[in-house]
Design a protein around this motif. Structure first.
Motif, PDB file in Angstrom:
ATOM      1  N   GLY A  64       0.828  -1.109  -0.050  1.00  0.00           N
ATOM      2  CA  GLY A  64       0.049   0.011  -0.017  1.00  0.00           C
ATOM      3  C   GLY A  64       0.833   1.255   0.019  1.00  0.00           C
ATOM      4  N   TYR A  65       1.792   1.176   0.993  1.00  0.00           N
ATOM      5  CA  TYR A  65       2.911   2.274   0.844  1.00  0.00           C
ATOM      6  C   TYR A  65       3.577   2.624  -0.538  1.00  0.00           C
ATOM      7  N   LEU A  66       3.995   1.424  -0.811  1.00  0.00           N
ATOM      8  CA  LEU A  66       4.828   1.380  -2.287  1.00  0.00           C
ATOM      9  C   LEU A  66       3.945   1.928  -3.588  1.00  0.00           C
ATOM     10  N   VAL A  67       2.621   1.617  -3.688  1.00  0.00           N
ATOM     11  CA  VAL A  67       1.644   2.291  -4.463  1.00  0.00           C
ATOM     12  C   VAL A  67       1.374   3.474  -4.377  1.00  0.00           C
ATOM     13  N   ASP A  68       1.266   4.013  -3.198  1.00  0.00           N
ATOM     14  CA  ASP A  68       1.027   5.528  -3.039  1.00  0.00           C
ATOM     15  C   ASP A  68       2.319   6.107  -3.225  1.00  0.00           C
ATOM     16  N   ALA A  69       3.488   5.712  -3.521  1.00  0.00           N
ATOM     17  CA  ALA A  69       4.769   6.546  -3.550  1.00  0.00           C
ATOM     18  C   ALA A  69       5.356   6.352  -4.954  1.00  0.00           C
ATOM     19  N   ILE A  70       4.550   5.570  -5.807  1.00  0.00           N
ATOM     20  CA  ILE A  70       4.865   5.615  -7.210  1.00  0.00           C
ATOM     21  C   ILE A  70       4.773   6.834  -8.030  1.00  0.00           C
ATOM     22  N   GLN A  71       3.470   7.456  -7.770  1.00  0.00           N
ATOM     23  CA  GLN A  71       3.514   8.693  -8.614  1.00  0.00           C
ATOM     24  C   GLN A  71       4.350   9.820  -8.081  1.00  0.00           C
ATOM     25  N   GLY A  72       4.725   9.917  -6.856  1.00  0.00           N
ATOM     26  CA  GLY A  72       5.703  10.896  -6.353  1.00  0.00           C
ATOM     27  C   GLY A  72       7.024  10.380  -7.062  1.00  0.00           C
ATOM     28  N   ALA A  73       7.545   9.200  -6.911  1.00  0.00           N
ATOM     29  CA  ALA A  73       8.585   8.742  -7.383  1.00  0.00           C
ATOM     30  C   ALA A  73       8.838   9.075  -9.138  1.00  0.00           C
ATOM     31  N   SER A  74       7.554   8.872  -9.812  1.00  0.00           N
ATOM     32  CA  SER A  74       7.389   9.023 -11.058  1.00  0.00           C
ATOM     33  C   SER A  74       7.842  10.733 -11.416  1.00  0.00           C
ATOM     34  N   ASP A  75       7.350  11.475 -10.513  1.00  0.00           N
ATOM     35  CA  ASP A  75       7.389  13.078 -10.794  1.00  0.00           C
ATOM     36  C   ASP A  75       8.691  13.321 -10.217  1.00  0.00           C
ATOM     37  N   SER A  76       9.324  12.953  -9.249  1.00  0.00           N
ATOM     38  CA  SER A  76      10.642  13.289  -8.850  1.00  0.00           C
ATOM     39  C   SER A  76      11.852  12.797  -9.878  1.00  0.00           C
ATOM     40  N   TRP A  77      11.739  11.610 -10.362  1.00  0.00           N
ATOM     41  CA  TRP A  77      12.654  11.017 -11.302  1.00  0.00           C
ATOM     42  C   TRP A  77      12.576  11.139 -12.556  1.00  0.00           C
ATOM     43  N   ASN A  78      11.409  12.004 -12.907  1.00  0.00           N
ATOM     44  CA  ASN A  78      11.014  12.207 -14.440  1.00  0.00           C
ATOM     45  C   ASN A  78      10.886  10.842 -15.202  1.00  0.00           C
ATOM     46  N   MET A  79      10.507   9.866 -14.669  1.00  0.00           N
ATOM     47  CA  MET A  79       9.963   8.591 -15.239  1.00  0.00           C
ATOM     48  C   MET A  79       8.560   8.156 -15.432  1.00  0.00           C
ATOM     49  N   PRO A  80       8.299   7.724 -16.467  1.00  0.00           N
ATOM     50  CA  PRO A  80       6.941   7.371 -16.742  1.00  0.00           C
ATOM     51  C   PRO A  80       6.575   6.172 -15.578  1.00  0.00           C
ATOM     52  N   VAL A  81       5.221   6.290 -15.123  1.00  0.00           N
ATOM     53  CA  VAL A  81       4.572   5.407 -14.097  1.00  0.00           C
ATOM     54  C   VAL A  81       4.749   3.902 -14.691  1.00  0.00           C
ATOM     55  N   SER A  82       4.473   3.856 -15.833  1.00  0.00           N
ATOM     56  CA  SER A  82       4.438   2.397 -16.759  1.00  0.00           C
ATOM     57  C   SER A  82       5.686   1.886 -16.547  1.00  0.00           C
ATOM     58  N   PHE A  83       6.926   2.552 -16.792  1.00  0.00           N
ATOM     59  CA  PHE A  83       8.266   2.291 -16.499  1.00  0.00           C
ATOM     60  C   PHE A  83       8.616   1.613 -15.285  1.00  0.00           C
ATOM     61  N   ILE A  84       8.040   2.410 -14.249  1.00  0.00           N
ATOM     62  CA  ILE A  84       8.402   1.997 -12.863  1.00  0.00           C
ATOM     63  C   ILE A  84       7.494   0.841 -12.545  1.00  0.00           C
ATOM     64  N   SER A  85       6.458   0.740 -13.096  1.00  0.00           N
ATOM     65  CA  SER A  85       5.528  -0.367 -12.357  1.00  0.00           C
ATOM     66  C   SER A  85       5.805  -1.781 -13.324  1.00  0.00           C
ATOM     67  N   VAL A  86       6.424  -1.556 -14.654  1.00  0.00           N
ATOM     68  CA  VAL A  86       6.480  -2.676 -15.273  1.00  0.00           C
ATOM     69  C   VAL A  86       8.045  -3.351 -15.188  1.00  0.00           C
ATOM     70  N   VAL A  87       8.888  -2.413 -15.237  1.00  0.00           N
ATOM     71  CA  VAL A  87      10.435  -2.735 -15.199  1.00  0.00           C
ATOM     72  C   VAL A  87      11.053  -2.635 -13.600  1.00  0.00           C
ATOM     73  N   LEU A  88      10.953  -1.626 -13.028  1.00  0.00           N
ATOM     74  CA  LEU A  88      11.627  -1.404 -11.948  1.00  0.00           C
ATOM     75  C   LEU A  88      10.987  -2.313 -10.793  1.00  0.00           C
ATOM     76  N   LEU A  89       9.791  -2.138 -10.496  1.00  0.00           N
ATOM     77  CA  LEU A  89       9.039  -3.035  -9.365  1.00  0.00           C
ATOM     78  C   LEU A  89       9.284  -4.357  -9.572  1.00  0.00           C
ATOM     79  N   PRO A  90       9.120  -4.969 -10.680  1.00  0.00           N
ATOM     80  CA  PRO A  90       9.174  -6.571 -10.613  1.00  0.00           C
ATOM     81  C   PRO A  90      10.596  -6.993 -10.339  1.00  0.00           C
ATOM     82  N   ILE A  91      11.665  -6.039 -10.877  1.00  0.00           N
ATOM     83  CA  ILE A  91      13.073  -6.308 -10.535  1.00  0.00           C
ATOM     84  C   ILE A  91      13.486  -6.477  -8.852  1.00  0.00           C
ATOM     85  N   VAL A  92      12.860  -5.562  -8.543  1.00  0.00           N
ATOM     86  CA  VAL A  92      13.002  -5.285  -6.974  1.00  0.00           C
ATOM     87  C   VAL A  92      12.225  -6.557  -6.297  1.00  0.00           C
TER      88      VAL A  92
END
Length: 201
Positions: A64-92
């Motif tokens: 729950g905390y992780l999902v809430d932080a995705i949008q903020g991470a996307s904005d601060s890292w300048n990365m699309p939410v889909s990239f974080i959700s499909v590539v970064l999160l599954p690796i971790v």
């Protein structure tokens, strides 16, 4: 999809489990590994259930905390939410599975390696995602399996690539390199792709 996954589990674990036995299993059974068996600790079924329940609840809270932080991470890292959700999160999130697959591959246990990799993907696509949709309906959340064309095409192509790689039943460094490069292409595609959103979204 949930019925198909349940049927797959019944087929693999109950009715035709002999088809999924390792080729080297008979040889390994004949080898004396009594020292390792004595060192292995066993826990009871109720302890297993208690641990799984506790860890599932803890992971759900952290998710729950992780999902809430995705949008903020996307904005601060300048990365699309889909990239974080499909590539970064599954690796971790699947780091333990990736590590075990690599260890088994280094020991030339290709059948176990493929079982870990393909089994995990099958579980996510055939069980976890449809189950989340059903739970979302129960909770009153508008969820469905209506993916965009890009995501659907990517899934279809990756299934074809893996099927062609497994067709011969052999492995070499070139096939591994091609799979890694395909993964990098998918990651780069999700990094630069932007879905066309309608006015309702």
């Amino acid at each position: 999809m949930l019925v198909a996954y349940a049927s797959y589990l019944f087929f693999q674990l109950k009715s035709h489990s002999n088809l999924y036995d390792s080729i080297d299993e008979e040889r390994e059974d004949n080898v004396d590994d009594s020292d390792e068996e004595e060192e292995a600790l066993e826990i009871s079924m109720w302890e297993e259930i208690a641990w799984l329940t506790t860890l599932t609840l803890w992971v759900s809270v952290l998710s729950g905390y992780l999902v809430d932080a995705i949008q903020g991470a996307s904005d601060s890292w300048n990365m699309p939410v889909s990239f974080i959700s499909v590539v970064l999160l599954p690796i971790v999130g699947n780091a333990a599975e990736h590590a075990s697959a690599i260890m088994f591959a280094m020991k030339d246990k290709l059948d176990i390696t493929l079982g870990v990799a393909i089994g995990s993907s099958t579980q996510i696509s055939m069980f976890v995602i449809p189950f989340c949709v059903v739970v979302g309906w129960i909770m009153g959340q508008p969820m469905d399996l209506n993916f965009q064309l890009f995501e659907t095409a990517t899934l279809f192509i990756t299934v074809l690539v893996v099927a062609f790689m497994l067709q011969e039943g052999t492995s070499n460094y070139f096939k591994g390199l091609m799979l890694i490069l395909c993964y990098l292409i998918v990651a780069a595609s999700f990094f630069v792709h932007v879905d066309n959103k309608s006015d309702d979204d």
